[in-house]
Design a protein around this motif. Structure first.
Motif, PDB file in Angstrom:
ATOM      1  N   LYS A   1       0.815  -1.212   0.000  1.00 17.93           N
ATOM      2  CA  LYS A   1       0.000   0.000   0.000  1.00 17.93           C
ATOM      3  C   LYS A   1       0.853   1.267   0.000  1.00 17.93           C
ATOM      4  O   LYS A   1       0.585   2.226   0.739  1.00 17.93           O
ATOM      5  N   CYS A   2       1.868   1.275  -0.837  1.00 17.14           N
ATOM      6  CA  CYS A   2       2.749   2.445  -0.956  1.00 17.14           C
ATOM      7  C   CYS A   2       2.425   3.228  -2.221  1.00 17.14           C
ATOM      8  O   CYS A   2       1.844   2.695  -3.167  1.00 17.14           O
ATOM      9  N   GLU A   3       2.808   4.497  -2.255  1.00 16.53           N
ATOM     10  CA  GLU A   3       2.721   5.318  -3.458  1.00 16.53           C
ATOM     11  C   GLU A   3       4.096   5.330  -4.115  1.00 16.53           C
ATOM     12  O   GLU A   3       5.087   5.720  -3.483  1.00 16.53           O
TER      13      GLU A   3
ATOM     14  N   ASN B   1       0.251  -1.529  -4.518  1.00 19.03           N
ATOM     15  CA  ASN B   1       0.818  -0.184  -4.561  1.00 19.03           C
ATOM     16  C   ASN B   1       0.224   0.630  -5.713  1.00 19.03           C
ATOM     17  O   ASN B   1      -0.285   0.067  -6.682  1.00 19.03           O
TER      18      ASN B   1
END
Length: 209
Positions: A154-156, A175
């Motif tokens: 769940k990263c940008e 992501n």
């Protein structure tokens, strides 16, 4: 993936880093809630069992610094130069790493969570058992890094650069990004979502109907 948490004593006392550094380059066992280091280079310091809390290191230049069993909580590490550093059993929570240099470093048993790390540079670093969870990593650099049991959740990652970094076993599917740079020959066994797969196919010049 299980990351070993920092081994911190439950009875840490508040520590004055500036005074401790006057005596030795080994700082151990304490909570640090204020820090006054100037932007000059700090050489070969080892921090062991330190809880950094609400402190700023912005712009400080380190040389061969080591962090063993350390926790950074709500800290500002923006534009810090950690080049050629060692991070072992370290957690970074709710912190800022804007433009932070962690290139040519070794990270083992490290967890970075709920943090902003746009423009962070981890190029040429070796990452083993490192977890990024809900971290903003836009325009970050991981050029020619070595990944061994690395997770990104769940990263940008918009604009992130993974050139010549093997992504075997890496799960990118949770992501978000509009564009990232990868070496297509390093994508074997990398897990992506259907939408991400279409994006990679387009980068190969394929026409998707």
């Amino acid at each position: 993936m299980k990351i070993t948490a920092p081994k911190l004593s439950s009875s840490l006392m508040e520590l004055n880093i500036s005074e401790a550094l006057l005596e030795d380059n080994f700082v151990s066992g304490g909570i640090v809630t204020s820090l006054h280091l100037d932007a000059e280079q700090e050489d070969k310091i080892m921090f062991d069992q330190i809880h950094f809390q609400n402190i700023s290191m912005e712009g400080v230049r380190f040389h061969q610094v080591e962090f063993i069993d350390c926790l950074f909580e709500k800290c500002d590490l923006s534009n810090v130069d950690f080049g050629d550093a060692v991070f072992h059993r370290v957690e970074i929570r709710g912190s800022k790493l804007l433009g932070t240099n962690i290139s040519q470093s070794r990270l083992t048993e490290v967890k970075i969570e709920d943090s902003v790390a746009n423009y962070v540079n981890m190029s040429f670093s070796k990452l083993k058992k490192v977890a990024f969870k809900q971290v903003t990593l836009n325009r970050s650099d991981f050029i020619e890094a070595t990944f061994d049991k690395v997770s990104l959740e769940k990263c940008e990652l918009d604009g992130a650069n993974f050139t010549e970094t093997p992504l075997k076993g890496i799960d990118l599917s949770t992501n978000t990004y509009e564009q990232i740079t990868v070496s297509l020959d390093q994508l074997t066994d990398c897990k992506v979502s259907t939408e991400q797969a279409i994006g990679f196919a387009k980068s190969l010049g394929l026409i998707i109907e």
